[in-house]
Design a protein around this motif. Structure first.
Motif, PDB file in Angstrom:
ATOM      1  N   LEU A  88      -0.657  -8.743  15.132  1.00  0.00           N
ATOM      2  CA  LEU A  88      -1.224  -8.583  14.349  1.00  0.00           C
ATOM      3  C   LEU A  88      -1.839  -7.670  12.928  1.00  0.00           C
ATOM      4  CD1 LEU A  88      -4.424 -10.431  15.353  1.00  0.00           C
ATOM      5  CD2 LEU A  88      -3.321 -11.845  13.955  1.00  0.00           C
ATOM      6  N   ASP A  89      -1.014  -6.197  13.569  1.00  0.00           N
ATOM      7  CA  ASP A  89      -0.986  -5.041  13.074  1.00  0.00           C
ATOM      8  C   ASP A  89       0.036  -5.194  11.829  1.00  0.00           C
ATOM      9  OD1 ASP A  89      -3.309  -4.610  13.439  1.00  0.00           O
ATOM     10  OD2 ASP A  89      -2.530  -2.752  14.556  1.00  0.00           O
ATOM     11  N   ARG A  90       1.247  -5.571  13.030  1.00  0.00           N
ATOM     12  CA  ARG A  90       2.777  -6.056  11.682  1.00  0.00           C
ATOM     13  C   ARG A  90       2.484  -7.333  10.489  1.00  0.00           C
ATOM     14  NH1 ARG A  90       5.809  -5.447  17.139  1.00  0.00           N
ATOM     15  NH2 ARG A  90       5.132  -7.230  17.509  1.00  0.00           N
ATOM     16  N   LEU A  91       2.110  -8.531  11.331  1.00  0.00           N
ATOM     17  CA  LEU A  91       1.945  -9.003   9.893  1.00  0.00           C
ATOM     18  C   LEU A  91       0.828  -8.981   9.387  1.00  0.00           C
ATOM     19  CD1 LEU A  91       2.562 -12.312   9.776  1.00  0.00           C
ATOM     20  CD2 LEU A  91       0.945 -13.191  11.230  1.00  0.00           C
ATOM     21  N   GLU A  92      -0.026  -8.215   9.134  1.00  0.00           N
ATOM     22  CA  GLU A  92      -0.882  -7.549   8.645  1.00  0.00           C
ATOM     23  C   GLU A  92       0.217  -6.835   7.238  1.00  0.00           C
ATOM     24  OE1 GLU A  92      -4.547  -5.860  10.263  1.00  0.00           O
ATOM     25  OE2 GLU A  92      -5.453  -8.158  10.499  1.00  0.00           O
ATOM     26  N   ALA A  93       0.650  -5.582   7.657  1.00  0.00           N
ATOM     27  CA  ALA A  93       1.619  -4.673   7.351  1.00  0.00           C
ATOM     28  C   ALA A  93       2.485  -5.581   6.110  1.00  0.00           C
ATOM     29  CB  ALA A  93       2.446  -3.814   7.880  1.00  0.00           C
ATOM     30  N   LEU A  94       2.897  -6.977   6.995  1.00  0.00           N
ATOM     31  CA  LEU A  94       3.910  -7.580   6.157  1.00  0.00           C
ATOM     32  C   LEU A  94       3.984  -8.568   5.055  1.00  0.00           C
ATOM     33  CD1 LEU A  94       6.680  -8.717   9.399  1.00  0.00           C
ATOM     34  CD2 LEU A  94       7.110  -8.068   7.396  1.00  0.00           C
ATOM     35  N   ILE A  95       2.386  -9.228   4.923  1.00  0.00           N
ATOM     36  CA  ILE A  95       2.252  -9.425   4.404  1.00  0.00           C
ATOM     37  C   ILE A  95       1.559  -8.937   2.874  1.00  0.00           C
ATOM     38  CG2 ILE A  95      -0.563 -10.181   3.858  1.00  0.00           C
ATOM     39  CD1 ILE A  95      -0.137 -11.998   6.407  1.00  0.00           C
ATOM     40  N   GLU A  96       0.954  -7.725   3.015  1.00  0.00           N
ATOM     41  CA  GLU A  96       0.587  -6.529   2.143  1.00  0.00           C
ATOM     42  C   GLU A  96       1.728  -6.059   1.970  1.00  0.00           C
ATOM     43  OE1 GLU A  96      -1.269  -2.112   1.596  1.00  0.00           O
ATOM     44  OE2 GLU A  96      -1.798  -3.344   3.397  1.00  0.00           O
ATOM     45  N   LYS A  97       3.002  -6.032   2.351  1.00  0.00           N
ATOM     46  CA  LYS A  97       4.428  -5.851   1.611  1.00  0.00           C
ATOM     47  C   LYS A  97       4.676  -7.055   0.618  1.00  0.00           C
ATOM     48  CE  LYS A  97       8.824  -4.124   2.434  1.00  0.00           C
ATOM     49  NZ  LYS A  97       9.800  -4.400   3.920  1.00  0.00           N
ATOM     50  N   LEU A  98       4.434  -7.725   1.280  1.00  0.00           N
ATOM     51  CA  LEU A  98       5.057  -9.093   0.777  1.00  0.00           C
ATOM     52  C   LEU A  98       4.103  -9.499  -0.904  1.00  0.00           C
ATOM     53  CD1 LEU A  98       6.920 -11.845   0.439  1.00  0.00           C
ATOM     54  CD2 LEU A  98       4.844 -12.783   1.307  1.00  0.00           C
ATOM     55  N   ALA A  99       2.889  -8.846  -0.942  1.00  0.00           N
ATOM     56  CA  ALA A  99       1.828  -9.149  -1.979  1.00  0.00           C
ATOM     57  C   ALA A  99       2.478  -8.104  -2.896  1.00  0.00           C
ATOM     58  CB  ALA A  99       0.284  -8.900  -1.472  1.00  0.00           C
ATOM     59  N   ASN A 100       2.820  -6.823  -2.539  1.00  0.00           N
ATOM     60  CA  ASN A 100       2.832  -5.852  -3.266  1.00  0.00           C
ATOM     61  C   ASN A 100       4.236  -6.042  -4.132  1.00  0.00           C
ATOM     62  OD1 ASN A 100       0.745  -4.494  -2.926  1.00  0.00           O
ATOM     63  ND2 ASN A 100       2.212  -3.300  -1.445  1.00  0.00           N
ATOM     64  N   GLU A 101       5.084  -6.522  -2.913  1.00  0.00           N
ATOM     65  CA  GLU A 101       6.218  -7.484  -4.077  1.00  0.00           C
ATOM     66  C   GLU A 101       6.309  -8.444  -5.098  1.00  0.00           C
ATOM     67  OE1 GLU A 101       9.065  -7.930  -1.220  1.00  0.00           O
ATOM     68  OE2 GLU A 101       9.259  -6.447  -0.416  1.00  0.00           O
ATOM     69  N   MET A 102       5.394  -9.030  -4.767  1.00  0.00           N
ATOM     70  CA  MET A 102       4.927 -10.531  -5.545  1.00  0.00           C
ATOM     71  C   MET A 102       4.727  -9.716  -6.600  1.00  0.00           C
ATOM     72  SD  MET A 102       4.442 -13.238  -2.656  1.00  0.00           S
ATOM     73  CE  MET A 102       4.282 -14.605  -4.057  1.00  0.00           C
ATOM     74  N   SER A 103       3.629  -9.169  -6.734  1.00  0.00           N
ATOM     75  CA  SER A 103       2.952  -8.660  -7.683  1.00  0.00           C
ATOM     76  C   SER A 103       3.704  -7.626  -8.730  1.00  0.00           C
ATOM     77  CB  SER A 103       1.676  -7.982  -7.383  1.00  0.00           C
ATOM     78  OG  SER A 103       1.838  -6.576  -6.473  1.00  0.00           O
ATOM     79  N   SER A 104       4.516  -6.665  -8.293  1.00  0.00           N
ATOM     80  CA  SER A 104       5.357  -6.187  -9.148  1.00  0.00           C
ATOM     81  C   SER A 104       6.668  -7.317  -9.570  1.00  0.00           C
ATOM     82  CB  SER A 104       5.832  -4.874  -8.593  1.00  0.00           C
ATOM     83  OG  SER A 104       6.967  -5.546  -7.296  1.00  0.00           O
TER      84      SER A 104
END
Length: 110
Positions: A88-104
């Motif tokens: 779950l921790d790794r999944l949350e980190a990946l989701i956060e990374k994806l969200a940051n990439e999409m917002s940029s």
């Protein structure tokens, strides 16, 4: 966790840990580990205790095996739970990374 049957028999027969350890040919510390299920009881040990307490050794052995099974399942559950939290921790980190990439990135024009 304690082997309640063993504790009951010990109290009922007014035995000490030392007496039971001597009967089994083990140290007092090892006997205490048997009583708590931290040390797996052998059939031979159960037979010795059965003779001492004048009860069927099957009950003593079965009780010890149930405690071992419970402790094993508890350990498996703890490991599984910790693994799930790690995933779950790794999944949350990946989701956060994806969200940051999409917002940029600029929005896609249709």
């Amino acid at each position: 966790m304690q082997n309640i049957l063993l504790v009951f028999l010990k109290m009922h027969r007014n035995c000490t840990d030392k007496t039971l350890a001597l009967t089994l040919g083990i140290s007092v510390d090892q006997y205490k580990e048997l009583e708590t299920g931290d040390l797996l009881m052998t059939r031979k040990q159960a037979q010795k205790l059965g003779r001492l307490f004048k009860v069927d050794s099957k009950y003593i052995y079965d009780c010890a095996m149930l405690i071992d099974e419970y402790k094993t399942k508890d350990t498996i559950l703890t490991i599984t739970k910790n693994s799930l939290f790690s995933v779950l921790d790794r999944l949350e980190a990946l989701i956060e990374k994806l969200a940051n990439e999409m917002s940029s990135k600029p929005p896609i024009k249709q």
